[in-house]
Design an enzyme around this catalytic site. Structure first.
Site, PDB file in Angstrom:
ATOM      1  N   ASP A   1      31.937  -6.937   3.762  1.00 34.48           N
ATOM      2  CA  ASP A   1      32.386  -7.579   3.456  1.00 34.48           C
ATOM      3  C   ASP A   1      33.002  -8.895   4.778  1.00 34.48           C
ATOM      4  OD1 ASP A   1      33.970  -9.335   2.021  1.00 34.48           O
ATOM      5  OD2 ASP A   1      35.835  -7.820   2.049  1.00 34.48           O
TER       6      ASP A   1
ATOM      7  N   ASN B   1      29.685 -12.357  -8.215  1.00 34.55           N
ATOM      8  CA  ASN B   1      29.607 -13.525  -6.966  1.00 34.55           C
ATOM      9  C   ASN B   1      28.818 -14.438  -7.433  1.00 34.55           C
ATOM     10  OD1 ASN B   1      28.028 -10.888  -3.921  1.00 34.55           O
ATOM     11  ND2 ASN B   1      30.336 -12.139  -4.125  1.00 34.55           N
TER      12      ASN B   1
HETATM   13  C1  FPP Z   1      30.690 -10.897   1.440  1.00 38.51           C
HETATM   14  O1  FPP Z   1      31.361 -11.413   2.322  1.00 38.51           O
HETATM   15  C2  FPP Z   1      29.414 -10.937   1.742  1.00 38.51           C
HETATM   16  C3  FPP Z   1      28.650 -11.562   0.754  1.00 38.51           C
HETATM   17  C4  FPP Z   1      29.194 -11.671  -0.438  1.00 38.51           C
HETATM   18  C5  FPP Z   1      27.063 -11.059   1.677  1.00 38.51           C
HETATM   19  C6  FPP Z   1      26.291 -10.486   1.998  1.00 38.51           C
HETATM   20  C7  FPP Z   1      24.879 -11.083   2.282  1.00 38.51           C
HETATM   21  C8  FPP Z   1      24.218 -10.972   3.775  1.00 38.51           C
HETATM   22  C9  FPP Z   1      24.948 -10.320   4.485  1.00 38.51           C
HETATM   23  C10 FPP Z   1      22.998 -11.878   3.781  1.00 38.51           C
HETATM   24  C11 FPP Z   1      22.475 -11.103   2.751  1.00 38.51           C
HETATM   25  C12 FPP Z   1      21.117  -9.381   2.629  1.00 38.51           C
HETATM   26  C13 FPP Z   1      20.407  -9.340   3.267  1.00 38.51           C
HETATM   27  C14 FPP Z   1      19.722  -8.121   2.498  1.00 38.51           C
HETATM   28  C15 FPP Z   1      19.679  -9.339   3.887  1.00 38.51           C
HETATM   29  P1  FPP Z   1      32.369 -12.697   2.077  1.00 38.51           P
HETATM   30  O2  FPP Z   1      31.702 -14.081   2.338  1.00 38.51           O
HETATM   31  O3  FPP Z   1      32.492 -12.593   0.570  1.00 38.51           O
HETATM   32  O4  FPP Z   1      33.640 -12.721   3.218  1.00 38.51           O
HETATM   33  P2  FPP Z   1      34.996 -13.654   2.956  1.00 38.51           P
HETATM   34  O5  FPP Z   1      35.782 -12.306   2.221  1.00 38.51           O
HETATM   35  O6  FPP Z   1      35.641 -13.373   4.535  1.00 38.51           O
HETATM   36  O7  FPP Z   1      35.142 -14.640   2.530  1.00 38.51           O
END
Ligand code: FPP
Length: 258
Positions: free
Chosen positions: A15, A63
């Site tokens: 996250d 998501n």
């Molecule tokens: C949460 O941060 C992260 C995600 C929803 C996506 C995670 C995906 C990756 C790291 C890339 C692809 C994965 C792989 C396995 C190659 P957020 O966007 O919710 O952050 P925020 O809460 O600060 O907005």
């Protein structure tokens, strides 16, 4: 680091990608891109540390409700990751598995994932579970539905329903439950991640945002885990006397496939 007390299964809620980007006045996608670097490092570090199973929460069922461009960018990043990393996974004996409603992903990505899973399925070094279009509640319902079908088909009798038989219908069947569940960016929530399997997981929350998460942060989480006393409902005294009923013996030790 105590090699006797290594977690067998580490699960990570990655996250803080959006906040990382926002802090730098960059588009959110830049945070996800940098997050892929952290994925690479986490996979490599867990393999080096001899972790048997690593589960990453890459895309939740919820998501899908994000802006279309962000969903598309995440799918593209996943596809690029597979292309660039498949060699590395093979070289390091890592088996890729997907947990979640894979059929909801774009067709092209599905077939890419299936190929990567097939090409790595015999690998015994570590299992890398990637949760995509995943919901813990949906997983429990899916398992319940399948179990009912087994009862109706007479493949399972009602008397034989137990936690062990139920677990056989989950995406994670055959794998140990997560010993250590890490969440980055300081949020204290499970967000529907492995809610059945994490009943006794040690939860570690770090303020570090996922794109900044490096090997040293992972090792700090493992070190903290090793200081915890896992009681599984027993008293501290019982656990210290190594009561034979303790599930402690189940949570450390042998490697999957070993
Ligand atoms: C949460 O941060 C992260 C995600 C929803 C996506 C995670 C995906 C990756 C790291 C890339 C692809 C994965 C792989 C396995 C190659 P957020 O966007 O919710 O952050 P925020 O809460 O600060 O907005």
């Amino acid at each position: 680091m105590n090699p006797e007390k290594m977690p067998r299964h580490i699960a990570i809620i990655m996250d803080g990608n959006g906040r990382w980007a926002q802090q730098r006045s960059l588009p959110r996608v830049a945070g996800h891109k940098q997050g892929v670097e952290s994925v690479r490092e986490a996979v490599r570090s867990c393999r080096e540390a001899g972790i048997a199973v690593l589960t990453l929460y890459a895309f939740s069922r919820e998501n899908w409700n994000r802006p279309k461009w962000e969903v598309k960018a995440l799918m593209q990043l996943l596809s690029q990751y597979l292309k660039s990393e498949i060699k590395e996974l093979k070289k390091n004996g890592i088996a890729l598995r997907i947990i979640g409603a894979m059929e909801q992903l774009p067709e092209k990505l599905q077939s890419q994932l299936r190929t990567a899973m097939e090409q790595t399925q015999e690998n015994k070094g570590m299992i890398l579970n990637v949760a995509l279009s995943y919901s813990g509640r949906a997983e429990i319902l899916m398992a319940a539905r399948k179990m009912v079908e087994s009862v109706l088909n007479k493949a399972l009798s009602v008397e034989d329903i137990s936690e062990t038989t139920f677990e056989g219908y989950l995406y994670t069947h055959g794998l140990p439950d997560p010993d250590l569940l890490i969440r980055t960016s300081g949020e204290y929530r499970l967000s529907d991640f492995l809610i059945y399997q994490s009943a006794y997981s040690e939860i570690y929350v770090t303020q570090t945002l996922w794109p900044d998460f490096r090997k040293k942060h992972l090792l700090a989480a493992i070190q903290e885990f090793q200081k915890r006393e896992r009681r599984f409902g027993l008293t501290g005294e019982q656990v210290r006397q190594k009561n034979p009923l303790s599930r402690q013996d189940l949570s450390y030790g042998s490697r999957v496939g070993a």
